[in-house]
Design an enzyme around this catalytic site. Structure first.
Site, PDB file in Angstrom:
ATOM      1  N   HIS A  85       0.821  -1.213   0.000  1.00 31.90           N
ATOM      2  CA  HIS A  85       0.000   0.000   0.000  1.00 31.90           C
ATOM      3  C   HIS A  85       0.858   1.268   0.000  1.00 31.90           C
ATOM      4  O   HIS A  85       2.015   1.271   0.418  1.00 31.90           O
ATOM      5  CB  HIS A  85      -0.927   0.020   1.217  1.00 31.90           C
ATOM      6  CG  HIS A  85      -0.201   0.113   2.528  1.00 31.90           C
ATOM      7  ND1 HIS A  85       0.307   1.294   3.032  1.00 31.90           N
ATOM      8  CD2 HIS A  85       0.126  -0.836   3.435  1.00 31.90           C
ATOM      9  CE1 HIS A  85       0.886   1.082   4.193  1.00 31.90           C
ATOM     10  NE2 HIS A  85       0.800  -0.218   4.454  1.00 31.90           N
ATOM     11  N   ARG A 134      -6.119   1.195   4.047  1.00 38.33           N
ATOM     12  CA  ARG A 134      -4.989   1.678   3.245  1.00 38.33           C
ATOM     13  C   ARG A 134      -4.652   0.724   2.103  1.00 38.33           C
ATOM     14  O   ARG A 134      -4.266   1.167   1.022  1.00 38.33           O
ATOM     15  CB  ARG A 134      -3.764   1.927   4.131  1.00 38.33           C
ATOM     16  CG  ARG A 134      -3.263   0.737   4.943  1.00 38.33           C
ATOM     17  CD  ARG A 134      -2.229   1.226   5.961  1.00 38.33           C
ATOM     18  NE  ARG A 134      -1.589   0.171   6.731  1.00 38.33           N
ATOM     19  CZ  ARG A 134      -2.062  -0.323   7.863  1.00 38.33           C
ATOM     20  NH1 ARG A 134      -3.227   0.118   8.337  1.00 38.33           N
ATOM     21  NH2 ARG A 134      -1.392  -1.245   8.534  1.00 38.33           N
ATOM     22  N   GLU A 188      -1.631  -6.455   7.883  1.00 40.60           N
ATOM     23  CA  GLU A 188      -0.287  -6.214   8.382  1.00 40.60           C
ATOM     24  C   GLU A 188      -0.055  -6.996   9.672  1.00 40.60           C
ATOM     25  O   GLU A 188      -1.006  -7.387  10.364  1.00 40.60           O
ATOM     26  CB  GLU A 188      -0.093  -4.711   8.626  1.00 40.60           C
ATOM     27  CG  GLU A 188       1.258  -4.280   9.183  1.00 40.60           C
ATOM     28  CD  GLU A 188       2.432  -4.706   8.315  1.00 40.60           C
ATOM     29  OE1 GLU A 188       2.742  -5.928   8.313  1.00 40.60           O
ATOM     30  OE2 GLU A 188       3.042  -3.851   7.671  1.00 40.60           O
ATOM     31  N   HIS A 258       0.384  -5.484   2.668  1.00 40.59           N
ATOM     32  CA  HIS A 258       1.247  -4.758   3.597  1.00 40.59           C
ATOM     33  C   HIS A 258       2.671  -5.315   3.577  1.00 40.59           C
ATOM     34  O   HIS A 258       2.920  -6.414   3.080  1.00 40.59           O
ATOM     35  CB  HIS A 258       0.659  -4.846   4.998  1.00 40.59           C
ATOM     36  CG  HIS A 258      -0.777  -4.418   5.053  1.00 40.59           C
ATOM     37  ND1 HIS A 258      -1.164  -3.135   5.365  1.00 40.59           N
ATOM     38  CD2 HIS A 258      -1.925  -5.107   4.800  1.00 40.59           C
ATOM     39  CE1 HIS A 258      -2.487  -3.048   5.301  1.00 40.59           C
ATOM     40  NE2 HIS A 258      -2.968  -4.238   4.964  1.00 40.59           N
TER      41      HIS A 258
END
Length: 331
Positions: A85, A134, A188, A258
């Site tokens: 991202h 994100r 993440e 991520h």
């Protein structure tokens, strides 16, 4: 255009699988997750992500036996695009983010758009992303740059009602859409008690060596958080169970996720050792391209740009796809 900054060597070592060393299971936001007991050498905590459900539409099942991890071979090839991202608001503030759900900065938006321009000539049939905004923003913004002009649409399978209310009833509209599947397993790494803390202030408080160990070791997590090994366990399992079958079926896949979940997948694809993966750095908004062919993943680095012919030289299928795009008139 800048090339991908990832530097890592290939190795014949497979991704280590976690053994039966006291790891148990519990439930977090409705998900079954792994838990390690706390002991003196390191603080091992709950693997916790988001309450978003993993959504999969008509998954293709691999004909694998429980004893075999081999990937069935199929003629032809599929593209696999990995994108970390763009810069988030907490990246900008130098805060540990983990599974806290923060959006992109204006710089991150531009990074996602530029990533999309780099892959605008590469086919995409399905998009996988995490449950965090994100990564979803990056996926949507990148796909909006694609020359095929298909519309990315988030799949809502978290409940029967959500699926029913978001159903598309036009077959023609379906053909002009690309499903976006969210999975918390691609989130993440969960940073536990470090989430929200300033990285420099944390280093001043605990010492640079301790913080470096939490961030860059393979199997030592921060207090009540995940290690990279624990993150890899869930991310790679999801990749094998849900994404590989799509590639085997000939689908072209993009994953927007991520740093640590993608490092875990790259470790699996490139057969990196635990020592090699901890030094792997992935820049925000830089796509990496793999070709899946005859049951193997071939890394091709980062597409240099939408007009860079060299990115298509290694595969006839991608060259033909671009020629097809050049002949299309999109409305």
């Amino acid at each position: 255009m800048a090339a991908c900054t990832s530097q890592h060597a290939l190795s014949s070592v497979r991704l280590p699988r976690t053994g039966s060393s006291g790891i148990g299971k519990t439930t977090c936001y409705g998900h079954s997750v792994s838990v390690r007991p706390r002991h003196s050498a390191r603080n091992l905590g709950l693997v916790c992500a988001s309450n978003s459900q993993s959504s999969v539409i008509e998954p293709v099942q691999l004909p694998l036996s429980p004893e075999s991890s081999a990937i069935p071979k199929k003629s032809g090839e599929s593209a696999l695009i990995l994108i970390r991202h763009g810069e988030s608001l907490w990246n900008e503030k130098n805060l540990f983010t983990g599974c806290v759900d923060v959006p992109l900065t204006p710089k991150g938006v531009n990074e996602a758009i530029e990533a999309g321009k780099r892959i605008c000539n590469i086919p995409v049939d399905v998009i996988y992303t995490s449950s965090l905004i994100r990564a979803q923003m990056t996926a949507m913004l990148a796909m909006m740059q694609h020359r095929r002009k298909k519309v990315p649409i988030i799949v809502h399978n978290e409940s029967e009602q959500a699926h029913r209310w978001s159903e598309i009833y036009s077959e023609e509209t379906k053909k002009q859409s690309i499903p976006v599947i969210r999975a918390w397993q691609l989130n993440e790494r969960m940073y536990g008690e470090l989430q929200g803390l300033n990285k420099q202030e944390t280093a001043d408080r605990y010492g640079k060596e301790q913080v470096h160990e939490w961030r860059r070791s393979y199997d030592i997590p921060p207090p009540n958080g995940e290690s990279l090994e624990m993150c890899a366990e869930r991310a790679v399992a999801y990749f094998k169970d849900h994404i590989v079958p799509q590639l085997v079926a000939g689908k072209h896949v993009m994953i927007a996720a991520h740093g640590n979940s993608l490092r875990s997948i790259i470790m699996h694809l490139d057969k990196l050792t635990s020592q090699e993966v901890i030094s792997l750095e992935l820049s925000t908004g830089i796509p990496m391209l793999y070709i899946f062919k005859e049951g193997k993943f071939i890394r091709r680095g980062s597409p240099a740009g939408p007009s860079e012919a060299g990115v298509y030289a290694y595969t006839k299928n991608l060259a033909q796809y671009r020629q097809k795009l050049d002949g299309f008139v999109f409305y």
